[in-house]
Design an enzyme around this catalytic site. Structure first.
Site, mmCIF file in Angstrom:
data_model
loop_
_atom_site.group_PDB
_atom_site.id
_atom_site.type_symbol
_atom_site.label_atom_id
_atom_site.label_comp_id
_atom_site.label_asym_id
_atom_site.label_seq_id
_atom_site.Cartn_x
_atom_site.Cartn_y
_atom_site.Cartn_z
ATOM 1 N N HIS A 34 0.842 -1.193 0.000
ATOM 2 C CA HIS A 34 0.000 0.000 0.000
ATOM 3 C C HIS A 34 0.881 1.248 0.000
ATOM 4 O O HIS A 34 1.545 1.545 0.984
ATOM 5 C CB HIS A 34 -0.899 -0.014 1.232
ATOM 6 C CG HIS A 34 -1.822 1.147 1.350
ATOM 7 N ND1 HIS A 34 -1.824 1.994 2.427
ATOM 8 C CD2 HIS A 34 -2.784 1.601 0.508
ATOM 9 C CE1 HIS A 34 -2.751 2.917 2.263
ATOM 10 N NE2 HIS A 34 -3.350 2.710 1.106
ATOM 11 N N GLU A 41 0.458 -0.792 -4.710
ATOM 12 C CA GLU A 41 -0.668 0.107 -4.934
ATOM 13 C C GLU A 41 -0.135 1.521 -4.824
ATOM 14 O O GLU A 41 0.706 1.797 -3.958
ATOM 15 C CB GLU A 41 -1.755 -0.145 -3.889
ATOM 16 C CG GLU A 41 -2.997 0.700 -4.010
ATOM 17 C CD GLU A 41 -2.921 2.036 -3.277
ATOM 18 O OE1 GLU A 41 -3.823 2.873 -3.482
ATOM 19 O OE2 GLU A 41 -1.965 2.247 -2.502
ATOM 20 N N ASP A 92 -0.992 6.031 -5.925
ATOM 21 C CA ASP A 92 -1.971 7.058 -6.251
ATOM 22 C C ASP A 92 -1.371 8.021 -7.266
ATOM 23 O O ASP A 92 -0.188 8.359 -7.176
ATOM 24 C CB ASP A 92 -2.352 7.852 -4.997
ATOM 25 C CG ASP A 92 -2.683 6.946 -3.826
ATOM 26 O OD1 ASP A 92 -3.850 6.529 -3.735
ATOM 27 O OD2 ASP A 92 -1.787 6.653 -3.008
ATOM 28 N N HIS A 119 -0.289 10.873 -2.897
ATOM 29 C CA HIS A 119 -1.619 10.573 -2.350
ATOM 30 C C HIS A 119 -2.456 11.803 -2.071
ATOM 31 O O HIS A 119 -3.600 11.914 -2.513
ATOM 32 C CB HIS A 119 -1.503 9.743 -1.073
ATOM 33 C CG HIS A 119 -2.839 9.432 -0.460
ATOM 34 N ND1 HIS A 119 -3.446 10.252 0.481
ATOM 35 C CD2 HIS A 119 -3.707 8.413 -0.660
ATOM 36 C CE1 HIS A 119 -4.614 9.748 0.822
ATOM 37 N NE2 HIS A 119 -4.799 8.633 0.139
ATOM 38 N N GLU A 170 -4.340 4.051 -8.537
ATOM 39 C CA GLU A 170 -5.561 4.736 -8.123
ATOM 40 C C GLU A 170 -5.562 6.158 -8.677
ATOM 41 O O GLU A 170 -4.651 6.940 -8.402
ATOM 42 C CB GLU A 170 -5.696 4.782 -6.602
ATOM 43 C CG GLU A 170 -6.966 5.500 -6.174
ATOM 44 C CD GLU A 170 -7.129 5.666 -4.675
ATOM 45 O OE1 GLU A 170 -7.887 6.576 -4.265
ATOM 46 O OE2 GLU A 170 -6.493 4.916 -3.920
#
Length: 257
Positions: free
Chosen positions: A20, A47, A49, A62, A120
């Protein structure tokens, strides 16, 4: 360009483990250091952003601004790449990481060949160009077989689907906001390949229903060993964790793989 329709990345006989924002418990989040450490710890991928900055590049970050990470109230979407690169996003995590910079998505894909990457999409003000720019970066990196793109904003998912209809998309949702009807409708309309639920939403009945529809079930954010074991037993496709090394060990013990 290869336009073969892709499914969401899946493991063989076990859930994938995705760091993450990288190995964010041990390194500054969303940096190359964190992503490389996640892979060193045994993760299958990461993962992350992304935003589109003022000069048009797809950058990995993020928050909407850099106050928390770099101590500077710089809004990512309003700053150029040069302005963002001037920020130190590692010093807050200790001297070892001083000098870490905000990476481009292209740089992460290049630095982690073969790694699964959950991208994301982040936006304020409906920056649908982010979706098109992300699709272009993934294509240029030839990373189509190892990327899944997700967002809480289903308008961005729709824009990405239009830009790259052959690539897998996932629908992010959490317990604090209404999700059942909108996610069910979006999954059908957008032909999503994956759902990305918050861990507390993953019950045996829901996991079984999602799997029965052929959806990958990529769960966030999971660090506790007992929760990891529960999700392994429920057939989660991927477990997104701040501690990918520990999570990988739990998965290995539970599955033998």
């Amino acid at each position: 360009m290869d336009t073969t329709r892709r499914g969401a990345p899946r493991g063989s006989g076990r859930p994938l483990v995705l760091g993450h924002r990288g190995a964010s418990a041990d390194a500054p989040e969303n940096t190359l250091a964190a992503f490389r450490l996640a892979m060193e710890q045994g993760a299958d991928g990461v993962e992350l952003d992304v935003w589109r900055c003022a000069s048009g590049e797809v950058v990995v970050f993020h928050d909407e601004d850099a106050s928390r990470i770099a101590g500077a109230p710089v809004r990512v979407r309003d700053a150029t790449l040069a302005q963002l690169r001037a920020l130190d996003v590692g010093a807050h995590a200790g001297p070892r990481f001083r000098g870490e910079r905000i990476p481009l998505l292209a740089e992460v894909l290049d630095a982690l060949p073969g790694a699964v990457v959950n991208v994301e999409l982040k936006s304020r003000g409906r920056d649908l160009a982010l979706a098109r720019a992300t699709a272009a970066v993934v294509a240029a990196a030839r990373a189509e077989d190892r990327v899944v793109v997700s967002s809480f904003d289903y308008r961005l998912v729709a824009a990405f689907r239009a830009a790259a209809p052959h690539l897998p998309v996932g629908l992010l949702f959490e317990h604090e906001h209404p999700w059942r009807l909108r996610t069910a409708l979006a999954a059908r309309l957008l032909r999503a390949e994956a759902v990305h639920p918050e861990r507390v939403l993953v019950t045996p009945a829901r996991a079984a229903a999602w799997r029965a529809r052929g959806l990958a079930v990529n769960v966030w954010t999971v660090d506790a060993p007992e929760e990891i074991e529960r999700l392994v037993d429920l057939g989660a496709t991927a477990i997104i964790s701040n501690v990918p090394g520990r999570t990988r060990e739990v998965v290995r013990r539970r599955t033998g793989r």
